[in-house]
Design an enzyme around this catalytic site. Structure first.
Site, mmCIF file in Angstrom:
data_model
loop_
_atom_site.group_PDB
_atom_site.id
_atom_site.type_symbol
_atom_site.label_atom_id
_atom_site.label_comp_id
_atom_site.label_asym_id
_atom_site.label_seq_id
_atom_site.Cartn_x
_atom_site.Cartn_y
_atom_site.Cartn_z
ATOM 1 C CB ALA A 1 -17.827 0.059 3.362
ATOM 2 C CB ALA B 1 -11.945 10.134 3.962
ATOM 3 C CE1 TYR C 1 -10.770 9.170 -4.084
ATOM 4 C CE2 TYR C 1 -12.049 9.422 -2.072
ATOM 5 C CZ TYR C 1 -11.856 9.693 -3.412
ATOM 6 O OH TYR C 1 -12.761 10.479 -4.079
ATOM 7 C CD GLU D 1 -2.482 1.463 2.633
ATOM 8 O OE1 GLU D 1 -3.434 0.696 2.874
ATOM 9 O OE2 GLU D 1 -2.119 2.365 3.416
ATOM 10 C CE LYS E 1 9.336 6.005 6.798
ATOM 11 N NZ LYS E 1 8.876 5.900 8.169
ATOM 12 C CG ASP F 1 -11.480 7.067 10.084
ATOM 13 O OD1 ASP F 1 -12.107 6.092 10.543
ATOM 14 O OD2 ASP F 1 -10.254 7.088 9.920
HETATM 15 P P1 FAD Z 1 -17.839 0.202 7.242
HETATM 16 O O1 FAD Z 1 -17.654 -1.178 6.783
HETATM 17 O O2 FAD Z 1 -18.975 0.994 6.690
HETATM 18 O O3 FAD Z 1 -17.951 0.172 8.836
HETATM 19 C C1 FAD Z 1 -17.871 1.381 9.598
HETATM 20 C C2 FAD Z 1 -18.549 1.156 10.946
HETATM 21 O O4 FAD Z 1 -19.962 1.091 10.765
HETATM 22 C C3 FAD Z 1 -18.159 -0.156 11.613
HETATM 23 O O5 FAD Z 1 -18.127 0.071 13.000
HETATM 24 C C4 FAD Z 1 -19.293 -1.123 11.233
HETATM 25 O O6 FAD Z 1 -19.463 -2.144 12.180
HETATM 26 C C5 FAD Z 1 -20.468 -0.148 11.218
HETATM 27 N N1 FAD Z 1 -21.550 -0.522 10.274
HETATM 28 C C6 FAD Z 1 -21.400 -1.038 9.029
HETATM 29 N N2 FAD Z 1 -22.604 -1.193 8.449
HETATM 30 C C7 FAD Z 1 -23.535 -0.762 9.334
HETATM 31 C C8 FAD Z 1 -24.962 -0.657 9.333
HETATM 32 N N3 FAD Z 1 -25.676 -1.051 8.276
HETATM 33 N N4 FAD Z 1 -25.597 -0.139 10.419
HETATM 34 C C9 FAD Z 1 -24.883 0.288 11.512
HETATM 35 N N5 FAD Z 1 -23.523 0.202 11.582
HETATM 36 C C10 FAD Z 1 -22.860 -0.314 10.516
HETATM 37 N N6 FAD Z 1 -9.579 5.505 5.140
HETATM 38 C C11 FAD Z 1 -9.405 6.500 4.222
HETATM 39 O O7 FAD Z 1 -9.900 7.611 4.435
HETATM 40 N N7 FAD Z 1 -8.736 6.281 3.033
HETATM 41 C C12 FAD Z 1 -8.187 5.066 2.734
HETATM 42 O O8 FAD Z 1 -7.582 4.900 1.670
HETATM 43 C C13 FAD Z 1 -8.330 4.004 3.687
HETATM 44 N N8 FAD Z 1 -7.826 2.780 3.430
HETATM 45 C C14 FAD Z 1 -8.022 1.752 4.332
HETATM 46 C C15 FAD Z 1 -7.545 0.481 4.033
HETATM 47 C C16 FAD Z 1 -7.722 -0.578 4.916
HETATM 48 C C17 FAD Z 1 -7.210 -1.944 4.572
HETATM 49 C C18 FAD Z 1 -8.398 -0.352 6.156
HETATM 50 C C19 FAD Z 1 -8.572 -1.477 7.142
HETATM 51 C C20 FAD Z 1 -8.882 0.911 6.474
HETATM 52 C C21 FAD Z 1 -8.722 1.982 5.564
HETATM 53 N N9 FAD Z 1 -9.219 3.263 5.830
HETATM 54 C C22 FAD Z 1 -9.055 4.279 4.904
HETATM 55 C C23 FAD Z 1 -9.890 3.560 7.100
HETATM 56 C C24 FAD Z 1 -11.433 3.372 7.036
HETATM 57 O O9 FAD Z 1 -11.985 4.334 6.164
HETATM 58 C C25 FAD Z 1 -11.981 3.535 8.462
HETATM 59 O O10 FAD Z 1 -11.539 2.475 9.263
HETATM 60 C C26 FAD Z 1 -13.479 3.743 8.576
HETATM 61 O O11 FAD Z 1 -13.766 4.170 9.925
HETATM 62 C C27 FAD Z 1 -14.328 2.498 8.328
HETATM 63 O O12 FAD Z 1 -14.341 2.168 7.008
HETATM 64 P P2 FAD Z 1 -15.047 0.794 6.504
HETATM 65 O O13 FAD Z 1 -15.006 0.803 5.070
HETATM 66 O O14 FAD Z 1 -14.504 -0.360 7.254
HETATM 67 O O15 FAD Z 1 -16.544 1.109 7.028
#
Ligand code: FAD
Length: 292
Positions: free
Chosen positions: A124, A51, A49, A17, A270, A109
């Site tokens: 997501a 956010a 990306y 990454e 890095k 986030d």
């Molecule tokens: P989701 O899967 O939507 O989950 C978010 C929260 O909502 C979780 O607590 C989940 O349990 C809860 N939830 C899900 N669906 C529901 C529902 N229907 N009702 C109620 N609650 C629900 N961030 C960036 O800004 N840019 C990046 O490029 C980036 N890359 C990442 C790459 C990886 C591998 C990882 C692990 C994280 C990355 N992140 C990035 C961080 C990520 O955006 C945050 O962790 C964010 O808070 C959650 O994203 P998610 O897609 O897991 O969200």
């Protein structure tokens, strides 16, 4: 190539990454990093990306460069929170035009002032559904071996299953420093019949301040044995680098020996550190390929 097919045909799949340079720097400043990483023969490179940030266009440009100039598969991260349907459609079209086949679909986030998500894309899973409807992209999503900060473990697993049902092809983990979190999470996924590849994301730590900030943000635990290392070598960059690489390599070897489909390395841009890690696991990779 779709990354889901890589996981079907190759083991282990090694991916990196990177993040786009800050707007203060020209986009070209990342090319040296891509150049260095490309020589380590990764199976794909993912590009984060920002956010709600200003440098989101750079993800597309860099992912395109990786795919079309370096001929390495690229995975473009895409966050949806705060975007409208139309904005996401434009981005998907742009990705298609650049021949990018793989998207890591994320919510992003939430701003600190917001308690509950709102807008066209709350989670997501909404983005995954939209991508699936729009085109034939291969979709990755995130998972959290220690649980996600906003939800309890059980609910988080339930929502993970939702993401899989909507069309996720593979999952990449949040960072962790104790492999037992990963193994316990995998067992839970097996019980829920989540059978797509679960890929551990490993970060080599070479900067104590930086990792403190990251772990505070994402809630990853620093185990006592790693904390001891950080405390002892925090003021000696060379010693910390050596220890950080060794710790990451130990995690990776244990995971590979336990049969994971791949390893995703959070490179922090890095090259020298990733190069050292790749050197140290070279024989293990070869041996695993031989035994199938
Ligand atoms: P989701 O899967 O939507 O989950 C978010 C929260 O909502 C979780 O607590 C989940 O349990 C809860 N939830 C899900 N669906 C529901 C529902 N229907 N009702 C109620 N609650 C629900 N961030 C960036 O800004 N840019 C990046 O490029 C980036 N890359 C990442 C790459 C990886 C591998 C990882 C692990 C994280 C990355 N992140 C990035 C961080 C990520 O955006 C945050 O962790 C964010 O808070 C959650 O994203 P998610 O897609 O897991 O969200």
């Amino acid at each position: 190539m779709k990354i889901k097919n890589l996981y079907k045909t190759k083991k282990p799949v090694i991916s990196f990454e990177i993040f786009p340079p800050n707007d203060k720097y020209p986009i070209e400043s990342i090319y040296e990093t891509i150049d260095g990483l490309s020589k380590l023969n990764p199976d794909f490179i993912s590009v984060t990306y920002g956010a709600g940030g200003t440098n989101q266009g750079r993800t597309l440009e860099i992912a395109s460069k990786i795919k079309n100039t370096y001929k390495i598969e690229s995975l473009a991260h895409l966050t949806c929170f705060g975007s409208t349907n139309e904005e996401i459609e434009i981005i998907l079209n742009n990705l298609k035009k650049e021949n990018i086949e793989n998207i890591l679909a994320l919510r992003g986030d939430l701003p600190k002032t917001l308690i509950k998500p709102n807008g066209d894309f709350k989670y997501a899973s909404n983005l995954i559904k939209k991508i699936k409807k729009e085109d034939n992209f291969c979709i990755g999503a995130a998972f959290y071996p220690e649980g996600h900060l906003e939800t309890n473990d059980l609910l988080d697993l339930f929502y993970l299953k939702e993401k899989v049902k909507e069309g996720t092809d593979f999952l990449i983990s949040q960072i962790f420093f104790d492999n037992d979190y990963f193994y316990t999470f995998k067992e839970k996924c097996d019980k829920l019949n989540i059978t797509i590849p679960l890929i551990p994301g490993i970060i080599p730590v070479t900067n104590v301040k930086q990792i403190k900030k990251i772990t505070e943000l994402c809630g990853t635990t620093i185990p006592p044995k790693f904390q001891k290392i950080l405390d002892l070598y925090k003021d000696n960059p060379e010693a910390l680098k050596e220890a950080g690489i060794a710790y990451a390599v130990e995690q990776i070897i244990d995971l590979l020996s336990s049969g994971v489909s791949g390893i995703h390395i959070y490179t922090m841009n890095k090259v020298d550190i990733v190069k050292e890690i790749m050197n140290r696991i070279e024989k293990i990779k070869t041996c695993l390929k031989e035994v199938g």
